[in-house]
Design a protein around this motif. Structure first.
Motif, PDB file in Angstrom:
ATOM      1  N   LEU A 132       0.845  -1.192   0.000  1.00  0.00           N
ATOM      2  CA  LEU A 132       0.000   0.000   0.000  1.00  0.00           C
ATOM      3  C   LEU A 132       0.875   1.234   0.000  1.00  0.00           C
ATOM      4  O   LEU A 132       2.060   1.179   0.316  1.00  0.00           O
ATOM      5  N   THR A 133       0.284   2.357  -0.393  1.00  0.00           N
ATOM      6  CA  THR A 133       1.005   3.630  -0.446  1.00  0.00           C
ATOM      7  C   THR A 133       0.352   4.623   0.492  1.00  0.00           C
ATOM      8  O   THR A 133      -0.877   4.786   0.476  1.00  0.00           O
ATOM      9  N   LEU A 134       1.186   5.278   1.296  1.00  0.00           N
ATOM     10  CA  LEU A 134       0.709   6.292   2.225  1.00  0.00           C
ATOM     11  C   LEU A 134       1.146   7.663   1.712  1.00  0.00           C
ATOM     12  O   LEU A 134       2.283   7.836   1.272  1.00  0.00           O
ATOM     13  N   ASN A 135       0.240   8.615   1.776  1.00  0.00           N
ATOM     14  CA  ASN A 135       0.553  10.001   1.439  1.00  0.00           C
ATOM     15  C   ASN A 135       0.609  10.772   2.748  1.00  0.00           C
ATOM     16  O   ASN A 135      -0.417  11.177   3.292  1.00  0.00           O
ATOM     17  N   ILE A 136       1.831  10.959   3.248  1.00  0.00           N
ATOM     18  CA  ILE A 136       2.018  11.619   4.547  1.00  0.00           C
ATOM     19  C   ILE A 136       2.407  13.065   4.297  1.00  0.00           C
ATOM     20  O   ILE A 136       3.541  13.360   3.894  1.00  0.00           O
ATOM     21  N   GLY A 137       1.450  13.962   4.476  1.00  0.00           N
ATOM     22  CA  GLY A 137       1.731  15.390   4.307  1.00  0.00           C
ATOM     23  C   GLY A 137       2.245  15.740   2.927  1.00  0.00           C
ATOM     24  O   GLY A 137       3.034  16.677   2.791  1.00  0.00           O
ATOM     25  N   GLY A 138       1.840  15.005   1.901  1.00  0.00           N
ATOM     26  CA  GLY A 138       2.255  15.292   0.537  1.00  0.00           C
ATOM     27  C   GLY A 138       3.402  14.437   0.034  1.00  0.00           C
ATOM     28  O   GLY A 138       3.714  14.457  -1.159  1.00  0.00           O
ATOM     29  N   GLN A 139       4.056  13.662   0.913  1.00  0.00           N
ATOM     30  CA  GLN A 139       5.142  12.771   0.496  1.00  0.00           C
ATOM     31  C   GLN A 139       4.664  11.329   0.563  1.00  0.00           C
ATOM     32  O   GLN A 139       4.041  10.923   1.547  1.00  0.00           O
ATOM     33  N   LYS A 140       4.934  10.568  -0.478  1.00  0.00           N
ATOM     34  CA  LYS A 140       4.408   9.208  -0.563  1.00  0.00           C
ATOM     35  C   LYS A 140       5.427   8.187  -0.083  1.00  0.00           C
ATOM     36  O   LYS A 140       6.614   8.275  -0.389  1.00  0.00           O
ATOM     37  N   PHE A 141       4.928   7.223   0.678  1.00  0.00           N
ATOM     38  CA  PHE A 141       5.721   6.124   1.198  1.00  0.00           C
ATOM     39  C   PHE A 141       5.035   4.826   0.810  1.00  0.00           C
ATOM     40  O   PHE A 141       3.846   4.645   1.102  1.00  0.00           O
ATOM     41  N   THR A 142       5.753   3.933   0.169  1.00  0.00           N
ATOM     42  CA  THR A 142       5.212   2.621  -0.178  1.00  0.00           C
ATOM     43  C   THR A 142       5.766   1.596   0.781  1.00  0.00           C
ATOM     44  O   THR A 142       6.980   1.515   0.997  1.00  0.00           O
ATOM     45  N   THR A 143       4.860   0.818   1.346  1.00  0.00           N
ATOM     46  CA  THR A 143       5.284  -0.170   2.343  1.00  0.00           C
ATOM     47  C   THR A 143       4.306  -1.345   2.330  1.00  0.00           C
ATOM     48  O   THR A 143       3.404  -1.403   1.488  1.00  0.00           O
ATOM     49  N   CYS A 144       4.483  -2.262   3.258  1.00  0.00           N
ATOM     50  CA  CYS A 144       3.635  -3.450   3.346  1.00  0.00           C
ATOM     51  C   CYS A 144       2.784  -3.406   4.607  1.00  0.00           C
ATOM     52  O   CYS A 144       3.217  -2.871   5.638  1.00  0.00           O
ATOM     53  N   ARG A 145       1.611  -3.991   4.527  1.00  0.00           N
ATOM     54  CA  ARG A 145       0.783  -4.129   5.731  1.00  0.00           C
ATOM     55  C   ARG A 145       1.515  -4.939   6.788  1.00  0.00           C
ATOM     56  O   ARG A 145       1.416  -4.669   7.984  1.00  0.00           O
ATOM     57  N   SER A 146       2.285  -5.941   6.347  1.00  0.00           N
ATOM     58  CA  SER A 146       3.021  -6.774   7.301  1.00  0.00           C
ATOM     59  C   SER A 146       4.091  -5.965   8.035  1.00  0.00           C
ATOM     60  O   SER A 146       4.402  -6.242   9.196  1.00  0.00           O
ATOM     61  N   THR A 147       4.643  -4.944   7.357  1.00  0.00           N
ATOM     62  CA  THR A 147       5.609  -4.061   8.021  1.00  0.00           C
ATOM     63  C   THR A 147       4.924  -3.247   9.108  1.00  0.00           C
ATOM     64  O   THR A 147       5.412  -3.144  10.234  1.00  0.00           O
ATOM     65  N   LEU A 148       3.774  -2.658   8.770  1.00  0.00           N
ATOM     66  CA  LEU A 148       3.040  -1.840   9.740  1.00  0.00           C
ATOM     67  C   LEU A 148       2.536  -2.678  10.911  1.00  0.00           C
ATOM     68  O   LEU A 148       2.343  -2.158  12.015  1.00  0.00           O
ATOM     69  N   ALA A 149       2.330  -3.981  10.671  1.00  0.00           N
ATOM     70  CA  ALA A 149       1.796  -4.860  11.716  1.00  0.00           C
ATOM     71  C   ALA A 149       2.854  -5.329  12.700  1.00  0.00           C
ATOM     72  O   ALA A 149       2.543  -6.054  13.646  1.00  0.00           O
ATOM     73  N   ARG A 150       4.113  -4.916  12.500  1.00  0.00           N
ATOM     74  CA  ARG A 150       5.178  -5.377  13.397  1.00  0.00           C
ATOM     75  C   ARG A 150       5.050  -4.787  14.796  1.00  0.00           C
ATOM     76  O   ARG A 150       5.664  -5.272  15.733  1.00  0.00           O
ATOM     77  N   GLU A 151       4.307  -3.711  14.915  1.00  0.00           N
ATOM     78  CA  GLU A 151       3.943  -3.187  16.244  1.00  0.00           C
ATOM     79  C   GLU A 151       2.415  -3.241  16.306  1.00  0.00           C
ATOM     80  O   GLU A 151       1.732  -2.262  16.002  1.00  0.00           O
ATOM     81  N   PRO A 152       1.862  -4.395  16.648  1.00  0.00           N
ATOM     82  CA  PRO A 152       0.423  -4.649  16.462  1.00  0.00           C
ATOM     83  C   PRO A 152      -0.514  -3.692  17.186  1.00  0.00           C
ATOM     84  O   PRO A 152      -1.651  -3.506  16.752  1.00  0.00           O
ATOM     85  N   ASN A 153      -0.046  -3.069  18.279  1.00  0.00           N
ATOM     86  CA  ASN A 153      -0.941  -2.186  19.032  1.00  0.00           C
ATOM     87  C   ASN A 153      -0.874  -0.729  18.587  1.00  0.00           C
ATOM     88  O   ASN A 153      -1.619   0.105  19.107  1.00  0.00           O
ATOM     89  N   CYS A 154       0.017  -0.413  17.637  1.00  0.00           N
ATOM     90  CA  CYS A 154       0.120   0.978  17.203  1.00  0.00           C
ATOM     91  C   CYS A 154      -1.014   1.312  16.223  1.00  0.00           C
ATOM     92  O   CYS A 154      -1.637   0.429  15.631  1.00  0.00           O
TER      93      CYS A 154
END
Length: 318
Positions: free
Chosen positions: A9-31
């Protein structure tokens, strides 16, 4: 036919795009990031840009270290990025695992830069920069001028095995610094504070340490003798309680130095200048004091057993 990978998935954070994986974001499951992009999540951002990137109104500058932490498990912050901003992002996204580390970094960052203790990385970067400068072929003056760390705070720094020849460290704070195996030859350390520093096996040929504070320092096996004849100068230095066992100090100048309770067993002190030095309770057993100048030295309760060269009256009396 293209294959769609729903993990990316791609995130648009304040106008800058970051491409990453859901599995990466899930590494801190409570965040918040993990919960926002978990399957069937009710927190998923509802707004996407024209390219389908999920819009999140936060600072990309401070978000990037957090995303990289999720990717690598290590926290890296660019020197030009204020860690306080990264800390606020970590709190916003609920990144509990790195908040304590960021709080510690932020506390250090709040101290003015010229008051913070330099680290090994700071010194290595300066040494590399100096080497690059010295190697330039377009310099009109090719002489090595050395680095200047005069008066800087290096307390507790790990400088072991570094080549710090010709460095100006006058008045520097090196309390408890680790300098084992380092090369400090021909460096300037006048009035520097090296109390309780670890300096075992340090090379100190021709070093200048007038009135330096070396109380309680470990200098076991240090080498002060310069074959070219430039004597190390520790005149007036405070070495109370230091360990100099087995050090090579041939020709060293220790005039009026404080050497109370110093371990100087098996030292090479040939032609050393110890005139007026305070050697009370100093252990000189097994040392070589051939042609050493001990006139006016205080040898009260000093241990002089197994001396390689017997002391003569001319060495000890004015």
């Amino acid at each position: 036919m293209s294959i769609v990978n729903n993990d990316w998935l791609t995130l648009n954070i304040g106008g800058q795009k970051f491409t990453t994986c859901r599995s990466t974001l899930a590494r801190e499951p409570n965040c918040m990031l993990a919960r926002m992009f978990a399957p069937e999540s009710a927190l998923r951002p509802c707004v996407q840009d024209a390219d389908g990137a999920y819009l999140i109104d936060r600072s990309p500058r401070y978000f990037e270290p957090i995303l990289n932490f999720l990717r690598t498990g290590s926290l890296f912050i660019d020197p030009n990025v204020n860690p306080a901003g990264v800390l606020e992002e970590a709190k916003y996204f609920g990144m509990e695992s790195i908040i304590p580390q960021l709080e510690e970094i932020t506390q250090d960052y709040s101290i003015p830069r010229d008051e913070r203790a330099l680290t090994r990385r700071d010194v290595v970067e300066a040494l590399i920069g100096q080497a690059s400068f010295s190697d330039r072929t377009d310099r009109p003056d090719r002489t090595d001028r050395g680095l200047r760390f005069q008066g800087l705070n290096l307390e507790g720094a790990d400088l072991s095995k570094l080549d710090m020849t010709n460095v100006n460290l006058k008045y520097a704070n090196l309390k408890g610094a680790r300098l084992n195996g380092a090369n400090l030859s021909w460096s300037q350390l006048e009035r520097a504070d090296l109390s309780h520093a670890q300096m075992e096996g340090t090379q100190m040929l021709g070093v200048k340490m007038l009135c330096a504070n070396l109380e309680g320092a470990n200098l076991k096996g240090a080498n002060f003798e310069d074959p070219a004849g430039a004597s190390a100068n520790l005149e007036g230095a405070n070495l109370r309680g230091a360990n100099l066992e087995g050090s090579n100090m041939s020709g060293i100048n220790l005039r009026v130095a404080t050497l109370k309770n110093v371990n100087m067993k098996n030292c090479d002190l040939r032609q050393a200048i110890l005139a007026g030095a305070d050697l009370e309770n100093c252990n000189l057993s097994g040392s070589d004091l051939h042609e050493a100048n001990l006139r006016g030295a205080n040898l009260k309760d000093a241990t002089l057993e197994l001396m390689q060269t017997p002391l003569h009256m001319s060495q000890t009396i004015r």
